[in-house]
Design a protein around this motif. Sequence first.
Motif, short mmCIF file in Angstrom:
data_model
loop_
_atom_site.label_atom_id
_atom_site.label_comp_id
_atom_site.label_asym_id
_atom_site.label_seq_id
_atom_site.Cartn_x
_atom_site.Cartn_y
_atom_site.Cartn_z
N SER A 190 31.37 54.40 8.93
CA SER A 190 31.04 53.52 9.72
C SER A 190 31.31 52.07 9.60
O SER A 190 31.76 51.66 8.59
CB SER A 190 29.55 53.47 10.12
N GLY A 191 31.71 51.37 10.77
CA GLY A 191 32.02 49.98 10.75
C GLY A 191 31.70 49.20 11.96
O GLY A 191 31.39 49.87 12.93
N MET A 192 31.89 48.02 11.99
CA MET A 192 31.55 47.10 13.11
C MET A 192 32.49 45.95 12.78
O MET A 192 32.73 45.49 11.66
CB MET A 192 30.03 46.96 13.35
N THR A 193 32.70 45.26 13.86
CA THR A 193 33.18 43.81 13.88
C THR A 193 32.30 43.10 14.73
O THR A 193 31.72 43.38 15.65
CB THR A 193 34.57 43.75 14.79
N ILE A 194 32.02 41.83 14.16
CA ILE A 194 31.30 40.69 14.71
C ILE A 194 32.09 39.49 15.22
O ILE A 194 32.69 38.89 13.97
CB ILE A 194 30.14 40.41 13.67
N THR A 195 32.25 39.25 16.31
CA THR A 195 32.90 37.97 16.75
C THR A 195 32.02 37.05 17.43
O THR A 195 31.46 37.53 18.51
CB THR A 195 34.07 38.36 17.67
N GLY A 196 31.52 35.81 16.95
CA GLY A 196 30.55 35.07 17.48
C GLY A 196 29.19 35.96 17.55
O GLY A 196 29.08 36.38 16.37
N ARG A 197 28.79 35.84 18.81
CA ARG A 197 27.63 36.50 18.77
C ARG A 197 27.81 38.09 19.45
O ARG A 197 26.81 38.87 19.67
CB ARG A 197 26.46 36.07 20.06
N GLY A 204 24.89 54.20 -4.78
CA GLY A 204 25.14 55.78 -4.92
C GLY A 204 26.71 56.02 -4.94
O GLY A 204 27.51 55.36 -5.41
N ASP A 205 26.93 56.93 -4.07
CA ASP A 205 28.25 57.30 -3.80
C ASP A 205 28.74 56.50 -2.25
O ASP A 205 29.81 56.91 -1.76
CB ASP A 205 28.58 58.52 -3.21
N THR A 206 27.99 55.50 -1.88
CA THR A 206 28.33 54.48 -0.76
C THR A 206 28.99 53.28 -0.99
O THR A 206 28.38 52.46 -2.01
CB THR A 206 27.26 54.41 0.18
N LEU A 207 30.01 52.82 -0.35
CA LEU A 207 30.62 51.43 -0.80
C LEU A 207 30.42 50.88 0.53
O LEU A 207 30.79 51.35 1.53
CB LEU A 207 32.08 51.87 -1.23
N ILE A 208 29.96 49.58 0.56
CA ILE A 208 29.62 48.58 1.63
C ILE A 208 30.51 47.40 1.30
O ILE A 208 30.51 46.74 0.38
CB ILE A 208 28.05 48.34 1.94
N GLN A 209 31.47 47.30 2.53
CA GLN A 209 32.37 46.22 2.18
C GLN A 209 32.34 45.14 3.40
O GLN A 209 32.22 45.57 4.47
CB GLN A 209 33.71 46.75 2.41
N THR A 210 32.01 43.99 3.06
CA THR A 210 31.86 42.75 4.16
C THR A 210 32.52 41.67 3.98
O THR A 210 32.67 41.38 2.88
CB THR A 210 30.27 42.55 4.10
N VAL A 244 43.47 36.39 11.18
CA VAL A 244 44.93 36.30 11.10
C VAL A 244 45.46 35.59 12.51
O VAL A 244 45.18 35.94 13.54
CB VAL A 244 45.67 37.82 11.31
N ASP A 245 45.72 34.26 12.27
CA ASP A 245 45.97 33.44 13.55
C ASP A 245 47.04 34.01 14.45
O ASP A 245 46.76 34.03 15.48
CB ASP A 245 46.31 32.05 13.17
N ALA A 246 48.10 34.32 13.64
CA ALA A 246 49.06 34.84 14.60
C ALA A 246 48.93 36.17 15.56
O ALA A 246 49.70 36.46 16.34
CB ALA A 246 50.43 35.38 13.72
N ALA A 247 47.85 36.89 15.17
CA ALA A 247 47.28 38.12 15.62
C ALA A 247 46.14 37.82 16.46
O ALA A 247 45.55 38.62 17.10
CB ALA A 247 47.14 39.27 14.70
N HIS A 248 45.64 36.72 16.58
CA HIS A 248 44.70 36.18 17.40
C HIS A 248 43.23 36.93 16.88
O HIS A 248 42.49 37.50 17.84
CB HIS A 248 44.64 36.30 18.95
N VAL A 249 43.09 37.03 15.63
CA VAL A 249 42.06 37.74 14.92
C VAL A 249 41.33 36.89 14.14
O VAL A 249 41.78 36.23 13.41
CB VAL A 249 42.36 39.07 14.08
N ASP A 250 40.05 36.75 14.26
CA ASP A 250 38.99 36.05 13.60
C ASP A 250 37.52 36.56 13.78
O ASP A 250 36.93 36.54 14.57
CB ASP A 250 39.13 34.57 13.90
N HIS A 251 37.35 37.74 13.02
CA HIS A 251 35.78 38.33 12.90
C HIS A 251 35.33 38.62 11.69
O HIS A 251 36.31 38.79 10.64
CB HIS A 251 35.96 39.28 13.81
N ILE A 252 34.32 38.95 11.55
CA ILE A 252 33.72 39.89 10.41
C ILE A 252 33.53 41.32 10.49
O ILE A 252 33.61 41.56 11.68
CB ILE A 252 32.02 39.26 10.34
N ILE A 253 33.81 41.56 9.45
CA ILE A 253 33.76 43.07 9.48
C ILE A 253 32.88 43.88 8.26
O ILE A 253 32.70 43.14 7.38
CB ILE A 253 35.21 44.01 9.28
#
Length: 158
Positions: free
Chosen positions: A40-47, A123-129, A134-143
Motif C-alpha cells: 500500500s502507499g499514499m501521497t499527501i499534498t497539503g491537506r 516483522g516482515d513489513t517495511l514502512i517508509q515515510t 522535485v521542482d522540475a517535475a512539479h512534485v512536492d509531497h509526502i509519501i
Amino acid sequence: MKLNTISVLLLLITCLSVYACSHSDGATGLRLNGTWQLISGMTITGRDTVPYATDFRMIKIVNDTHFAFLRHDKNPSKDSSNHFDGGGGNYTLTGNKYTEHLDYYADRNWEGKPFTFTVELRGDTLIQTGIEKVDAAHVDHIIIEKYVRVDTAGSPGK
C-alpha cells in the motif's frame, strides 16, 4: 580438546557478528536487504491524501549498497504499450534514516537527487515515510509506503 571447541565457538560468533553488521545498520539493527513487495502507499499534498492506485505491482530490491524498484501494470493493455517504471541507485542507512540517491530513472528530472525517508520494520513489513520534492517535475509531497518482505520462492511473507 577444550581449546579447539572454544576456538570454533569464537570463530562462529565472529562470523555471525560480521554477517549481521554487513546486512544491517549497526545502531538500530534494521535489516533492509532483500526483496520487498509494495502492499500500500499514499501521497499527501497539503491537506489532500491520495491512496496509490491498485492496478500495478511494485517491488523494491535492496542489497548492501544499492536499491532498485520495478513497477508494472497488473493488467497489461492488449496493444504493445507497456506502463513499466523503474529506477535505482545507492543508499545510506543511519539509524532509521534511509536516503536513496536516485542515479537511474526514466525522468531525468529525478536523477541525481537524494530522497530521505524514515523507515520502520514491523516483522516482515517495511514502512517508509518521507518527502519527494522535485521542482522540475512539479512534485512536492509526502509519501508513505508499506512493503512486505518477499521470501526466496518469490511470494510475500515467509
